[in-house]
Design a protein around this motif. Sequence first.
Motif, PDB file in Angstrom:
ATOM      1  N   ILE A 244       2.398   9.591   7.128  1.00  0.00           N
ATOM      2  CA  ILE A 244       2.108   8.899   5.870  1.00  0.00           C
ATOM      3  C   ILE A 244       1.345   7.608   6.132  1.00  0.00           C
ATOM      4  O   ILE A 244       0.391   7.276   5.411  1.00  0.00           O
ATOM      5  CB  ILE A 244       3.415   8.621   5.097  1.00  0.00           C
ATOM      6  CG1 ILE A 244       4.051   9.933   4.628  1.00  0.00           C
ATOM      7  CG2 ILE A 244       3.153   7.711   3.892  1.00  0.00           C
ATOM      8  CD1 ILE A 244       5.458   9.791   4.087  1.00  0.00           C
TER       9      ILE A 244
ATOM     10  N   THR B 263      -7.395   7.936   6.618  1.00  0.00           N
ATOM     11  CA  THR B 263      -7.909   7.104   5.523  1.00  0.00           C
ATOM     12  C   THR B 263      -6.960   5.964   5.161  1.00  0.00           C
ATOM     13  O   THR B 263      -7.406   4.854   4.849  1.00  0.00           O
ATOM     14  CB  THR B 263      -8.158   7.963   4.266  1.00  0.00           C
ATOM     15  OG1 THR B 263      -6.961   8.686   3.948  1.00  0.00           O
ATOM     16  CG2 THR B 263      -9.302   8.942   4.493  1.00  0.00           C
ATOM     17  N   LYS B 264      -5.654   6.229   5.217  1.00  0.00           N
ATOM     18  CA  LYS B 264      -4.690   5.215   4.774  1.00  0.00           C
ATOM     19  C   LYS B 264      -4.595   4.067   5.774  1.00  0.00           C
ATOM     20  O   LYS B 264      -4.562   2.897   5.389  1.00  0.00           O
ATOM     21  CB  LYS B 264      -3.316   5.863   4.575  1.00  0.00           C
ATOM     22  CG  LYS B 264      -2.427   5.106   3.608  1.00  0.00           C
ATOM     23  CD  LYS B 264      -2.940   5.162   2.184  1.00  0.00           C
ATOM     24  CE  LYS B 264      -2.005   4.452   1.227  1.00  0.00           C
ATOM     25  NZ  LYS B 264      -2.519   4.400  -0.148  1.00  0.00           N
TER      26      LYS B 264
ATOM     27  N   LEU C  92       0.797  -1.228   0.000  1.00  0.00           N
ATOM     28  CA  LEU C  92       0.000   0.000   0.000  1.00  0.00           C
ATOM     29  C   LEU C  92       0.832   1.281   0.000  1.00  0.00           C
ATOM     30  O   LEU C  92       0.350   2.332  -0.425  1.00  0.00           O
ATOM     31  CB  LEU C  92      -0.933   0.021   1.221  1.00  0.00           C
ATOM     32  CG  LEU C  92      -2.129  -0.936   1.191  1.00  0.00           C
ATOM     33  CD1 LEU C  92      -2.850  -0.901   2.529  1.00  0.00           C
ATOM     34  CD2 LEU C  92      -3.089  -0.569   0.068  1.00  0.00           C
ATOM     35  N   TYR C  93       2.063   1.196   0.487  1.00  0.00           N
ATOM     36  CA  TYR C  93       2.870   2.404   0.628  1.00  0.00           C
ATOM     37  C   TYR C  93       4.090   2.341  -0.280  1.00  0.00           C
ATOM     38  O   TYR C  93       4.552   1.274  -0.650  1.00  0.00           O
ATOM     39  CB  TYR C  93       3.309   2.588   2.087  1.00  0.00           C
ATOM     40  CG  TYR C  93       2.158   2.768   3.040  1.00  0.00           C
ATOM     41  CD1 TYR C  93       1.682   4.029   3.382  1.00  0.00           C
ATOM     42  CD2 TYR C  93       1.533   1.664   3.606  1.00  0.00           C
ATOM     43  CE1 TYR C  93       0.624   4.189   4.259  1.00  0.00           C
ATOM     44  CE2 TYR C  93       0.466   1.804   4.492  1.00  0.00           C
ATOM     45  CZ  TYR C  93       0.012   3.076   4.808  1.00  0.00           C
ATOM     46  OH  TYR C  93      -1.040   3.229   5.675  1.00  0.00           O
TER      47      TYR C  93
ATOM     48  N   GLY D 282      -2.228   8.709   7.076  1.00  0.00           N
ATOM     49  CA  GLY D 282      -2.926   9.301   5.953  1.00  0.00           C
ATOM     50  C   GLY D 282      -3.868  10.420   6.372  1.00  0.00           C
ATOM     51  O   GLY D 282      -4.116  10.648   7.557  1.00  0.00           O
ATOM     52  N   HIS D 283      -4.414  11.132   5.382  1.00  0.00           N
ATOM     53  CA  HIS D 283      -5.317  12.257   5.644  1.00  0.00           C
ATOM     54  C   HIS D 283      -6.576  11.773   6.346  1.00  0.00           C
ATOM     55  O   HIS D 283      -7.295  10.897   5.844  1.00  0.00           O
ATOM     56  CB  HIS D 283      -5.679  12.947   4.327  1.00  0.00           C
ATOM     57  CG  HIS D 283      -6.610  14.109   4.488  1.00  0.00           C
ATOM     58  ND1 HIS D 283      -6.276  15.234   5.213  1.00  0.00           N
ATOM     59  CD2 HIS D 283      -7.882  14.316   4.024  1.00  0.00           C
ATOM     60  CE1 HIS D 283      -7.281  16.089   5.178  1.00  0.00           C
ATOM     61  NE2 HIS D 283      -8.266  15.556   4.471  1.00  0.00           N
TER      62      HIS D 283
ATOM     63  N   GLU E 168      -7.602   1.849   5.455  1.00  0.00           N
ATOM     64  CA  GLU E 168      -7.475   0.930   4.324  1.00  0.00           C
ATOM     65  C   GLU E 168      -6.531  -0.222   4.666  1.00  0.00           C
ATOM     66  O   GLU E 168      -6.812  -1.383   4.363  1.00  0.00           O
ATOM     67  CB  GLU E 168      -6.949   1.686   3.099  1.00  0.00           C
ATOM     68  CG  GLU E 168      -6.810   0.812   1.851  1.00  0.00           C
ATOM     69  CD  GLU E 168      -6.194   1.554   0.685  1.00  0.00           C
ATOM     70  OE1 GLU E 168      -6.085   0.957  -0.403  1.00  0.00           O
ATOM     71  OE2 GLU E 168      -5.793   2.730   0.854  1.00  0.00           O
ATOM     72  N   LEU E 169      -5.427   0.102   5.332  1.00  0.00           N
ATOM     73  CA  LEU E 169      -4.477  -0.930   5.754  1.00  0.00           C
ATOM     74  C   LEU E 169      -5.147  -1.919   6.695  1.00  0.00           C
ATOM     75  O   LEU E 169      -4.994  -3.139   6.545  1.00  0.00           O
ATOM     76  CB  LEU E 169      -3.279  -0.263   6.449  1.00  0.00           C
ATOM     77  CG  LEU E 169      -2.314  -1.190   7.184  1.00  0.00           C
ATOM     78  CD1 LEU E 169      -1.647  -2.160   6.228  1.00  0.00           C
ATOM     79  CD2 LEU E 169      -1.272  -0.364   7.951  1.00  0.00           C
TER      80      LEU E 169
END
Length: 300
Positions: free
Chosen positions: A246, A253-254, A207-208, A249-250, A257-258
């Motif tokens: 990072i 959100t990230k 994802l990153y 996320g904003h 998802e992870l």
Amino acid sequence: MENISVGNKNHKAGFVSILGNPNVGKSTLMNQLVGERLSIITAKAQTTRHRIMGIVNGDDFQIVYSDTPGVLEPNYKMQEYMMQYVEMALQDSDILLYMVEVGETKHHQSILEKVSASSTPVILVLNKIDKSTPEQVEQSRLYWQELIHPVETCCISALNSENIDSLVSAIIKLLPFSPPYFSKDELTDRSMRFFVSEIIREKILLLYQKEIPYSVEIEVNSFKEDKDITRIEATIYVERESQKSIIIGHQGTKIKELGITARLEIEQFIDTKVFLGLSVKVQKDWRNDDNRLKRFGYGF
């Protein structure tokens, strides 16, 4: 490791280690040989950080496979530990599988010299024949046979399971006669917590981008099995505040998802519903911190 007594005097057992450069398909082969998804797989180098054992049993044999990190020149202490796993595999294996891609010529000279000079039987495994011509396969076979002098060469496609049976037959033929080293119902020497942390790390690799996956380590803080759900809390360690931002996320959100992608994979792996809680902490320069690395399971 003590042998477990069995009545069959013709029983074979041994430790088989998979060595090679990063990204040649070692983890894919490991999973094919074991028949389970024990090693995480991505296209990024240095995906495998630990020595992971997978145990395969037959009526008259037991093979203890080890997936090892890809051979590299260490840049920090974590990579030094990774290369110690490779060195250990060279010393305590009954059979070595030296794996290369067809067309590959790059090698780590000191490791190759040790493989070539080893009294341990070496099987050269040429991978990705599905993407190569017969002429390319033959050229690679001759090149690598001259370098490491294997007792046997197997040309395979780990991804497509091509010629895996032939490789297994070659391994069983070379196994020493011995009682099993582990109970016949064991699959691996690793804990469930270890595999959960590896699944989370795999999703981070996918994802990153850039340096983030290489600056990350996972610690499973709790693993509680209730009647209908397993509750897992894990911490993602990074080296800098910017990396933490990072990962999250904003507006989160990230990391959401992870969490979803990792939870679904963990549920499939342990075959039960999972609650997965993730947090992120900064641990500066953890890749060069011996105490922190040992806490993360590096070393012996």
